[in-house]
Enzyme design. Structure first.
Site, PDB file in Angstrom:
ATOM      1  N   HIS A  16       7.534  28.274 -29.654  1.00 33.34           N
ATOM      2  CA  HIS A  16       7.593  29.633 -30.194  1.00 33.34           C
ATOM      3  C   HIS A  16       7.870  29.675 -31.692  1.00 33.34           C
ATOM      4  CE1 HIS A  16       7.689  30.629 -26.013  1.00 33.34           C
ATOM      5  NE2 HIS A  16       8.036  31.890 -26.165  1.00 33.34           N
ATOM      6  N   GLU A  48      -5.163  35.133 -23.471  1.00 31.39           N
ATOM      7  CA  GLU A  48      -5.252  35.269 -24.928  1.00 31.39           C
ATOM      8  C   GLU A  48      -6.685  35.254 -25.460  1.00 31.39           C
ATOM      9  OE1 GLU A  48      -2.882  33.511 -23.469  1.00 31.39           O
ATOM     10  OE2 GLU A  48      -1.032  34.452 -24.184  1.00 31.39           O
TER      11      GLU A  48
END
Lengths: 332, 342
Positions: free
Chosen positions: B140, B71
């Site tokens: 999430h 990321e």
């Protein structure tokens, strides 16, 4: 061997001296309180910076780190706006917003130094991606230290650049210490170059005190990058003479972490003296010629200081500038 | 997902629209912008596999790039390419993955233009999706936009419908600054009429007044506007005239529209699915309080999730998000407030 013209060799000496003298003068100004904030000097590391930068073209990209003054100087940035930046002036290369750790001069491909260790590597990787997508032969070189080779972005960037065969040169300025901690205590491999193996790219240990060796190795990496073969990791061994940072009025906050003998031994391989000797022996310059380059650089740095001192501080009315391109007034 | 551009088009000469889902409208906009501008390209984990929307791969070649799970380097690569003439649209997929790239987003993307005295331009879009309300559990399901509102230098949008998804994505891509687009997975499948005009755009910082009214101003963020709609149905024709506002963009924020509405109604309720403390709702209420101290007809009210993680178990997860009943009750009590007894 890469053939270097006489002019290029003299330019190498000039840029190394610029870094040395610029940082010596900056340290004095910082100790006197004229330069606010801490200062990280590149004194002792001039050869690795200049050898690398002179293997690049003006339009090639470069990112760096907190030890930042040498990088734009090495790539050819004018000294006045750099010194003015250190003094926090409006005429500074970053208009006084970034200061010592965040120099950037986009006009010569310097996309910015970073106060966050390791942060410049993904950005250089992106600049290389951009060059590839735009179909230019530009390359990107990122300077980082031995400490940064332990960060996630180092490993992520090497992998990303390797899978996409991006034109990036990862140049580790391995000066043996992260602040006061020895690289040998913190890095699991003997050579940072060995980490290249994990990403199936070349990794090379280079003598960072010999400007010609660094130039040679970087030029090879540039050629490889431009050929489409991808990135290279250079583990360039160098040494900083001064401590991690000058803290000015905060005083010397660093305990003894290395011996005087170690520093003295490193100074015996001074990159500028060694290169001046090479130039004299190769009859590129005589001793007067070296002295004359030094004198020119001293007056360049003096002019930069005069320029910086004569410049105004940014007006407080401009405190909200440069947040966005498409104007949105910050709330306050 | 079905083909994004060949859906049924309703030709009514001036304002042709197409029925598209939120996700189709989003991807279609990226595709249109890639066609219009060769510097626009997109990257994301699994993106060529079409997990989150299919791109015409043959047409765009290496301008659609699948990323390794890295990321920080993903965001950094987008920043570096944006600084050097490209306009990347980076799909970070799940919003919580932004945290793995926090330094690149907060220290680099948001600050580079400023730190370098205006030399850097960062026309960069970071898409991410909030997967809450579907038992994805707490790695999430964050609604994290407010966290990024605290960072000067980032523009932030939260589209609430297919048409907003389209107009805001186009504005984000054409923006010369970093824009975070927070998408809502529960809205991805919703369908609506979307203009086919390839220049249809919703400028950043323009709120939408979804319904005009004069008694209570109700402001909702993203998906919570659906809860507001349901609350209005519960209230029925209860005699309350409600103005509903979708800010659409959190930075820049359309304070003018919100304050003008409260100036008229003197009552305000903000609904947000994010946690309460330092949230969007708190920021709106603080600003309203600063402007209307002593002139509000009822205490300003917020209906948000509590300062708590959302659970995996469906009943637990649902229990902590603003319900239609809670929103209806907040509107009603705000309208009926008649001064506090001292």
């Amino acid at each position: 061997m890469v053939e270097l013209s006489r002019e290029a060799k003299i330019e190498m000496l000039r840029r190394m001296l610029r870094i040395r003298i610029f940082d010596e003068v900056a340290s004095e100004l910082q100790a006197k309180g004229e330069i606010p904030g801490p200062l990280h000097t590149s004194i002792g590391q001039e050869a690795e910076v200049v050898g690398a930068c002179m293997a690049l073209s003006r339009q090639d990209y470069m990112t760096g780190n907190h030890r930042s003054h040498g990088h734009p100087i090495g790539k050819g940035a004018p000294l006045g706006p750099l010194m003015a930046e250190l003094l926090g002036k409006e005429t500074g290369v970053c208009k006084g917003r970034g200061g010592s750790m965040h120099l950037a001069d986009f006009a010569i491909g310097s996309l910015g130094e970073s106060g966050i260790v390791g942060a410049g590597m993904p950005i250089a990787t992106g600049a290389a991606l951009s060059a590839k997508l735009r179909g230019t032969d530009q390359v990107a070189l990122t300077f980082f230290g031995d400490g940064a080779s332990n960060t996630g972005p180092f490993h992520e960037s090497l992998n990303l650049a390797a899978i996409w065969k991006l034109p990036v040169i990862f140049l580790c300025e391995n000066n043996g210490y992260a602040v006061v901690t020895r690289a040998s205590d913190m890095v699991a491999v003997e050579n940072i170059a060995d980490r290249a193996t994990a990403y199936a790219i070349p990794g090379e240990v280079v003598d960072g005190q010999n400007v010609l060796s660094v130039h040679e190795a970087t030029s090879r990496a540039v050629k490889r990058a431009q050929s489409g073969a991808g990135p290279t990791l250079l583990d360039v061994r160098t040494y900083r003479y001064r401590d991690h940072a000058e803290f000015g009025k905060m005083g010397d906050s660093v305990a003894s972490y290395r011996s005087k003998e170690e520093v003295e031994a490193a100074r015996k391989r001074d990159p500028i003296e060694m290169f001046a000797k090479i130039l004299i022996e190769g009859e590129v310059l005589d001793e007067d010629g070296v002295a004359s380059v030094r004198a020119q650089v001293i007056s360049e740095v003096d002019e930069a200081v005069d320029f910086a001192r004569a410049s105004a501080f940014p007006d407080v009315s401009t405190a909200f500038d440069f947040l966005f391109v498409d104007a949105v007034a910050p709330r306050h | 997902m079905s083909s994004i551009l060949s859906d049924e088009v309703h030709q009514d000469s001036s304002n042709s629209t197409v029925k598209q889902t939120f996700l189709e409208a989003t991807v279609a906009t990226i595709v249109e912008e890639m066609r219009a501008d060769p510097t626009v390209f997109t990257m994301g984990q699994d993106i060529r596999g079409g997990v989150y929307g299919a791109y015409p791969l043959a047409e765009f070649g290496e301008r659609v790039r699948s990323l390794p799970i890295s990321e920080a380097a993903n965001v950094g690569a987008a920043i570096g390419s944006a600084m050097t003439g490209m306009r990347p649209v980076l799909d970070m997929t799940i919003a919580t993955f932004l945290y793995s790239a926090m330094d690149q987003i907060v220290n680099q993307a948001a600050k580079s233009r400023f730190l370098f005295g205006g030399q850097a331009r960062l026309p960069l879009v970071i898409r991410c999706t909030m997967f809450y309300g579907s038992s994805q559990a707490a790695h999430h399901n964050d609604r994290a936009y407010a966290m990024f509102m605290h960072v000067p230098g980032l523009k932030i949008v939260v589209p609430s419908s297919p048409v907003n998804a389209k107009g805001l994505m186009r504005a984000a891509i054409r923006s010369n600054d970093p824009v975070l687009v927070f998408e809502d997975s529960t809205l991805w499948g919703t369908r609506g009429d979307v203009p086919v005009d390839p220049d249809f755009i919703i400028p950043l910082g323009e709120a939408e007044i979804r319904q005009r009214g004069s008694d209570v101003t109700v402001i909702g963020i993203g998906q919570s506007l659906r809860t507001v709609d349901q609350a209005l149905k519960l209230l029925g024709k209860d005699g309350i005239s409600i103005e509903v506002i979708d800010p659409r963009s959190l930075c820049p924020f359309d304070w003018k529209t919100v304050l003008a509405s409260v100036d008229k109604t003197r009552r305000v309720v903000v609904v947000d699915n994010g946690p309460m403390t330092c949230g969007v709702a708190g920021e709106i209420l603080a600003t309203v309080a600063e402007h209307f101290h002593g002139r509000l007809l009822a205490p300003p009210k917020r209906v948000t999730a509590p300062d708590m993680h959302l659970a995996f178990s469906p009943q637990l997860e649902k229990a902590l998000l603003p319900s239609r009943e809670a929103v209806a009750e907040a509107i009603k009590s705000t309208f009926e407030y008649r001064g506090k007894e001292i």
